[in-house]
Design a protein around this motif. Structure first.
Motif, PDB file in Angstrom:
ATOM      1  N   GLU A   1      53.005 131.184 107.097  1.00  0.00           N
ATOM      2  CA  GLU A   1      52.073 130.342 106.368  1.00  0.00           C
ATOM      3  C   GLU A   1      50.949 129.715 107.183  1.00  0.00           C
ATOM      4  O   GLU A   1      49.802 129.702 106.739  1.00  0.00           O
ATOM      5  N   TRP A   2      51.275 129.175 108.347  1.00  0.00           N
ATOM      6  CA  TRP A   2      50.307 128.359 109.075  1.00  0.00           C
ATOM      7  C   TRP A   2      49.069 129.168 109.454  1.00  0.00           C
ATOM      8  O   TRP A   2      49.169 130.228 110.081  1.00  0.00           O
TER       9      TRP A   2
ATOM     10  N   VAL B   1      33.296 124.558 105.446  1.00  0.00           N
ATOM     11  CA  VAL B   1      33.261 125.576 106.505  1.00  0.00           C
ATOM     12  C   VAL B   1      32.477 126.803 106.023  1.00  0.00           C
ATOM     13  O   VAL B   1      32.704 127.924 106.487  1.00  0.00           O
ATOM     14  N   ASN B   2      31.569 126.573 105.085  1.00  0.00           N
ATOM     15  CA  ASN B   2      30.725 127.654 104.549  1.00  0.00           C
ATOM     16  C   ASN B   2      31.551 128.816 104.000  1.00  0.00           C
ATOM     17  O   ASN B   2      31.146 129.977 104.091  1.00  0.00           O
ATOM     18  N   HIS B   3      32.727 128.488 103.470  1.00  0.00           N
ATOM     19  CA  HIS B   3      33.596 129.456 102.790  1.00  0.00           C
ATOM     20  C   HIS B   3      34.082 130.579 103.695  1.00  0.00           C
ATOM     21  O   HIS B   3      34.447 131.656 103.223  1.00  0.00           O
ATOM     22  N   GLU B   4      34.103 130.327 104.990  1.00  0.00           N
ATOM     23  CA  GLU B   4      34.610 131.309 105.951  1.00  0.00           C
ATOM     24  C   GLU B   4      35.526 130.612 106.949  1.00  0.00           C
ATOM     25  O   GLU B   4      35.137 129.594 107.540  1.00  0.00           O
ATOM     26  N   PRO B   5      36.733 131.140 107.182  1.00  0.00           N
ATOM     27  CA  PRO B   5      37.611 130.539 108.189  1.00  0.00           C
ATOM     28  C   PRO B   5      36.937 130.527 109.557  1.00  0.00           C
ATOM     29  O   PRO B   5      36.320 131.514 109.957  1.00  0.00           O
ATOM     30  N   LYS B   6      37.058 129.418 110.253  1.00  0.00           N
ATOM     31  CA  LYS B   6      36.473 129.305 111.594  1.00  0.00           C
ATOM     32  C   LYS B   6      37.490 129.818 112.609  1.00  0.00           C
ATOM     33  O   LYS B   6      38.637 129.371 112.627  1.00  0.00           O
ATOM     34  N   GLN B   7      37.068 130.771 113.427  1.00  0.00           N
ATOM     35  CA  GLN B   7      37.962 131.373 114.418  1.00  0.00           C
ATOM     36  C   GLN B   7      37.807 130.651 115.758  1.00  0.00           C
ATOM     37  O   GLN B   7      36.804 130.814 116.444  1.00  0.00           O
ATOM     38  N   ASN B   8      38.786 129.833 116.089  1.00  0.00           N
ATOM     39  CA  ASN B   8      38.735 129.105 117.358  1.00  0.00           C
ATOM     40  C   ASN B   8      39.398 129.903 118.473  1.00  0.00           C
ATOM     41  O   ASN B   8      39.987 130.960 118.238  1.00  0.00           O
TER      42      ASN B   8
ATOM     43  N   MET C   1      41.512 127.100 107.073  1.00  0.00           N
ATOM     44  CA  MET C   1      40.076 126.828 107.173  1.00  0.00           C
ATOM     45  C   MET C   1      39.621 127.012 108.612  1.00  0.00           C
ATOM     46  O   MET C   1      38.463 127.331 108.881  1.00  0.00           O
ATOM     47  N   VAL C   2      40.565 126.815 109.521  1.00  0.00           N
ATOM     48  CA  VAL C   2      40.341 127.140 110.930  1.00  0.00           C
ATOM     49  C   VAL C   2      41.541 127.947 111.417  1.00  0.00           C
ATOM     50  O   VAL C   2      42.661 127.761 110.943  1.00  0.00           O
ATOM     51  N   ASN C   3      41.316 128.855 112.326  1.00  0.00           N
ATOM     52  CA  ASN C   3      42.397 129.614 112.952  1.00  0.00           C
ATOM     53  C   ASN C   3      42.647 128.989 114.317  1.00  0.00           C
ATOM     54  O   ASN C   3      41.923 129.260 115.273  1.00  0.00           O
ATOM     55  N   ASP C   4      43.674 128.146 114.383  1.00  0.00           N
ATOM     56  CA  ASP C   4      44.002 127.479 115.644  1.00  0.00           C
ATOM     57  C   ASP C   4      45.274 128.020 116.277  1.00  0.00           C
ATOM     58  O   ASP C   4      45.907 127.345 117.092  1.00  0.00           O
TER      59      ASP C   4
ATOM     60  N   ALA D   1      44.655 118.603 110.328  1.00  0.00           N
ATOM     61  CA  ALA D   1      45.944 119.288 110.209  1.00  0.00           C
ATOM     62  C   ALA D   1      45.984 120.112 108.924  1.00  0.00           C
ATOM     63  O   ALA D   1      46.532 121.225 108.893  1.00  0.00           O
ATOM     64  N   HIS D   2      45.399 119.575 107.866  1.00  0.00           N
ATOM     65  CA  HIS D   2      45.316 120.304 106.595  1.00  0.00           C
ATOM     66  C   HIS D   2      44.443 121.555 106.752  1.00  0.00           C
ATOM     67  O   HIS D   2      44.800 122.631 106.249  1.00  0.00           O
ATOM     68  N   MET D   3      43.329 121.423 107.441  1.00  0.00           N
ATOM     69  CA  MET D   3      42.441 122.565 107.676  1.00  0.00           C
ATOM     70  C   MET D   3      43.151 123.655 108.482  1.00  0.00           C
ATOM     71  O   MET D   3      42.987 124.852 108.214  1.00  0.00           O
ATOM     72  N   GLN D   4      43.945 123.246 109.467  1.00  0.00           N
ATOM     73  CA  GLN D   4      44.694 124.214 110.267  1.00  0.00           C
ATOM     74  C   GLN D   4      45.744 124.921 109.409  1.00  0.00           C
ATOM     75  O   GLN D   4      45.893 126.137 109.467  1.00  0.00           O
TER      76      GLN D   4
END
Length: 201
Positions: free
Chosen positions: A23-24, A123-130, A174-177, A167-170
């Protein structure tokens, strides 16, 4: 058989590893699941995520499968029932915030068509890849989570500080952490091309 490399924060606990593996960081676009994570994250404030995960099924049972339509209409009797439920976190402010957040959630839906469209817009509707090397060095907040937190508060949401929101975004992708050495980093990154639907089931 070689052991899979996972993010350091989940290693050693079967439930944590299962959540991490399945899930995460996976992008969540439907409003029902987004609301579930929002409820769980607000209850996590000041606690560990594993504590919440272990009580997740209890929360699901107590809060009508996270049905925000029902939750928004909870009576005082229902709130008192929840405060007496040893299976969840019996924090009066958080329980009441969940009820008021459900109502605020539906107002956002009315304005944007879905909560998903609203929140993913940050996030402009795109997951942010960190590029996280060590999870301990990942930031607890970002300028984006600051903006989102501020806007949610303006809309009447409670227990949505920037740390909770990041934490919700992760959690909702919404972000790939994921750590870049984690086997899920590339897998989750490959999901970025999946576009949101209507946001509601």
């Amino acid at each position: 058989m070689e052991k899979k490399k996972r993010c350091g924060w989940c290693e050693g606990d079967d439930l944590y590893e299962l959540y991490h593996d399945r899930e995460w960081g996976v992008p969540v676009y439907d409003d029902e699941n987004i609301f579930e994570f929002l409820v769980l994250e607000t209850f996590q404030a000041g606690l560990s995520w594993i504590t919440i995960l272990r009580k997740r099924e209890n929360f699901r049972r107590a809060f009508d499968d996270f049905d925000y339509r029902k939750i928004a209409g909870y009576s005082e009797d229902k709130i008192q029932e929840l405060l007496g439920d040893a299976g969840i976190i019996r924090n009066k402010l958080k329980v009441r915030a969940t009820v008021s957040n459900a109502a605020a959630f539906m107002k956002v839906q009315e304005e944007f068509g879905s909560f998903s469209k609203y929140i993913w817009g940050f996030v402009n509707h795109e997951p942010k890849q960190n590029q996280v090397v060590n999870y301990k060095e990942a930031p607890p907040t970002t300028p984006t989570s600051d903006r989102l937190s501020k806007d949610l508060k303006k809309r009447g949401f409670k227990f949505v500080g920037s740390t909770v929101i990041y934490a919700h975004m992760q959690a909702t992708g919404m972000v790939n952490d994921h750590e870049i050495s984690c086997f899920r980093y590339d897998e989750v990154q490959s999901l970025q091309g999946i576009k949101p639907g209507k946001g509601n089931r």
